[in-house]
Design a protein around this motif. Structure first.
Motif, PDB file in Angstrom:
ATOM      1  N   UNK A 195       0.847  -1.186   0.000  1.00 53.45           N
ATOM      2  CA  UNK A 195       0.000   0.000   0.000  1.00 53.45           C
ATOM      3  C   UNK A 195       0.883   1.237   0.000  1.00 53.45           C
ATOM      4  N   UNK A 196       0.368   2.323  -0.534  1.00 56.32           N
ATOM      5  CA  UNK A 196       1.134   3.571  -0.624  1.00 56.32           C
ATOM      6  C   UNK A 196       0.854   4.452   0.580  1.00 56.32           C
ATOM      7  N   UNK A 197       1.904   5.086   1.098  1.00 57.42           N
ATOM      8  CA  UNK A 197       1.794   6.027   2.206  1.00 57.42           C
ATOM      9  C   UNK A 197       2.568   7.286   1.863  1.00 57.42           C
ATOM     10  N   UNK A 257       6.688  12.769   1.357  1.00 53.94           N
ATOM     11  CA  UNK A 257       7.393  11.769   0.555  1.00 53.94           C
ATOM     12  C   UNK A 257       6.527  10.516   0.388  1.00 53.94           C
ATOM     13  N   UNK A 258       6.675   9.866  -0.752  1.00 51.48           N
ATOM     14  CA  UNK A 258       5.923   8.646  -1.032  1.00 51.48           C
ATOM     15  C   UNK A 258       6.707   7.429  -0.549  1.00 51.48           C
ATOM     16  N   UNK A 259       6.005   6.539   0.128  1.00 54.63           N
ATOM     17  CA  UNK A 259       6.600   5.282   0.587  1.00 54.63           C
ATOM     18  C   UNK A 259       5.652   4.145   0.230  1.00 54.63           C
ATOM     19  N   UNK A 260       6.200   2.940   0.256  1.00 52.29           N
ATOM     20  CA  UNK A 260       5.410   1.729   0.004  1.00 52.29           C
ATOM     21  C   UNK A 260       5.515   0.837   1.231  1.00 52.29           C
ATOM     22  N   UNK A 261       4.365   0.469   1.779  1.00 56.74           N
ATOM     23  CA  UNK A 261       4.324  -0.434   2.923  1.00 56.74           C
ATOM     24  C   UNK A 261       4.009  -1.841   2.422  1.00 56.74           C
ATOM     25  N   UNK A 295      -7.521  -6.407   2.759  1.00 57.74           N
ATOM     26  CA  UNK A 295      -8.320  -6.042   3.934  1.00 57.74           C
ATOM     27  C   UNK A 295      -7.442  -5.750   5.150  1.00 57.74           C
ATOM     28  N   UNK A 296      -6.264  -6.376   5.214  1.00 50.95           N
ATOM     29  CA  UNK A 296      -5.370  -6.166   6.347  1.00 50.95           C
ATOM     30  C   UNK A 296      -4.789  -4.753   6.372  1.00 50.95           C
ATOM     31  N   UNK A 297      -4.928  -4.013   5.262  1.00 47.92           N
ATOM     32  CA  UNK A 297      -4.445  -2.622   5.245  1.00 47.92           C
ATOM     33  C   UNK A 297      -5.391  -1.668   5.986  1.00 47.92           C
ATOM     34  N   UNK A 298      -6.621  -2.083   6.234  1.00 49.81           N
ATOM     35  CA  UNK A 298      -7.618  -1.166   6.783  1.00 49.81           C
ATOM     36  C   UNK A 298      -7.232  -0.581   8.146  1.00 49.81           C
ATOM     37  N   UNK A 299      -6.722  -1.384   9.119  1.00 45.22           N
ATOM     38  CA  UNK A 299      -6.319  -0.778  10.393  1.00 45.22           C
ATOM     39  C   UNK A 299      -5.252   0.304  10.238  1.00 45.22           C
ATOM     40  N   UNK A 300      -4.352   0.122   9.256  1.00 46.19           N
ATOM     41  CA  UNK A 300      -3.321   1.137   9.010  1.00 46.19           C
ATOM     42  C   UNK A 300      -3.953   2.434   8.529  1.00 46.19           C
ATOM     43  N   UNK A 301      -4.911   2.343   7.621  1.00 44.52           N
ATOM     44  CA  UNK A 301      -5.584   3.546   7.123  1.00 44.52           C
ATOM     45  C   UNK A 301      -6.353   4.251   8.244  1.00 44.52           C
ATOM     46  N   UNK A 302      -6.993   3.466   9.117  1.00 41.17           N
ATOM     47  CA  UNK A 302      -7.744   4.083  10.213  1.00 41.17           C
ATOM     48  C   UNK A 302      -6.805   4.779  11.194  1.00 41.17           C
ATOM     49  N   UNK A 303      -5.663   4.173  11.465  1.00 42.12           N
ATOM     50  CA  UNK A 303      -4.693   4.793  12.367  1.00 42.12           C
ATOM     51  C   UNK A 303      -4.119   6.059  11.735  1.00 42.12           C
TER      52      UNK A 303
END
Length: 236
Positions: free
Chosen positions: A81-83, A88-92, A166-174
């Motif tokens: 996922x992109x952050x 700056x752009x990062x990839x998780x 779906x496992x990315x969702x907690x990261x987006x919420x945080x």
């Protein structure tokens, strides 16, 4: 050391420190939110102190919890996922098993073959080679998986990889709760422990499938593991 004991050079007992670290990594809370929740209970501590606790102990909690994890499945799902961090752009990069248990997260600058090799190397240092790896259509995975896991079946199909997406969702919420992430090092540290805490409480307890009595029993078991980790870490 018991939960009521005070570690050397600390004003607060183990139970307060571990509770603050747990709340920050388990829920969508900022340091000031945790500070306010503790203040409601009559525990006056600054948000900077909570930040220091999380910075100092998160790596140790992550290492201890990883040793206490239940056995993972031999089917892995990998996704990215992109952050944006400070413009700056990062990839998780993230890996989960077929039950949604998070294996690892790794923040990198690129989404290329070299990054895929680094991520797979981290995974294979901690876990045995899987039977199946499922990824999206990213071609960077193809050669690293073929070379590093020659006996593993690689399935590349976007529709099969919903478990990792779906496992990315907690990261987006945080991320939304904190408004934005502040530093790459802080993000890696935060998300590494967040995943292990979620494995212990959310995936382990599974609030949507079990009856209330079983959920309470599973929660007590998960809490016991966390408390044991806290006494072990804060005794050092």
């Amino acid at each position: 050391m018991s939960l009521t004991a005070k570690p050397k050079r600390y004003r607060f007992p183990v139970s307060i420190i571990s509770c603050a670290v747990w709340q920050y990594h388990r829920f969508n809370l900022s340091f000031r939110d945790v500070q306010e929740q503790l203040a409601y209970r009559g525990i006056i501590v600054s948000h900077e102190t909570i930040r220091n606790w999380c910075t100092k102990f998160s790596r140790q909690f992550k290492d201890v919890l990883q040793k206490r994890e239940r056995k993972i499945s031999d089917k892995w799902h990998l996704d990215e996922m992109s952050l944006r961090i400070n413009g700056e752009s990062f990839v998780l990069w993230r890996a989960v098993d077929e039950h949604g248990m998070e294996l690892d997260v790794f923040l990198q600058k690129r989404r290329n073959k070299a990054s895929a090799i680094r991520f797979l190397s981290r995974l294979l240092q901690s876990y045995p080679r899987p039977r199946v790896i499922i990824t999206d259509k990213l071609k960077s995975y193809k050669q690293p998986i073929k070379r590093m896991c020659p006996k593993t079946t690689h399935r590349s199909h976007k529709g099969l990889n919903n478990r990792a997406e779906n496992a990315h969702q907690p990261t987006r919420r945080k991320e939304k709760c904190l408004i934005k992430f502040k530093s790459p090092r802080g993000v890696q540290q935060l998300l590494s422990l967040m995943g292990k805490v979620r494995n212990l409480f959310a995936v382990f307890v599974n609030r949507y499938k079990h009856q209330a009595l079983l959920r309470r029993e599973l929660f007590d078991a998960a809490k016991s593991i966390w408390d044991n980790a806290a006494t072990q870490i804060l005794h050092i």
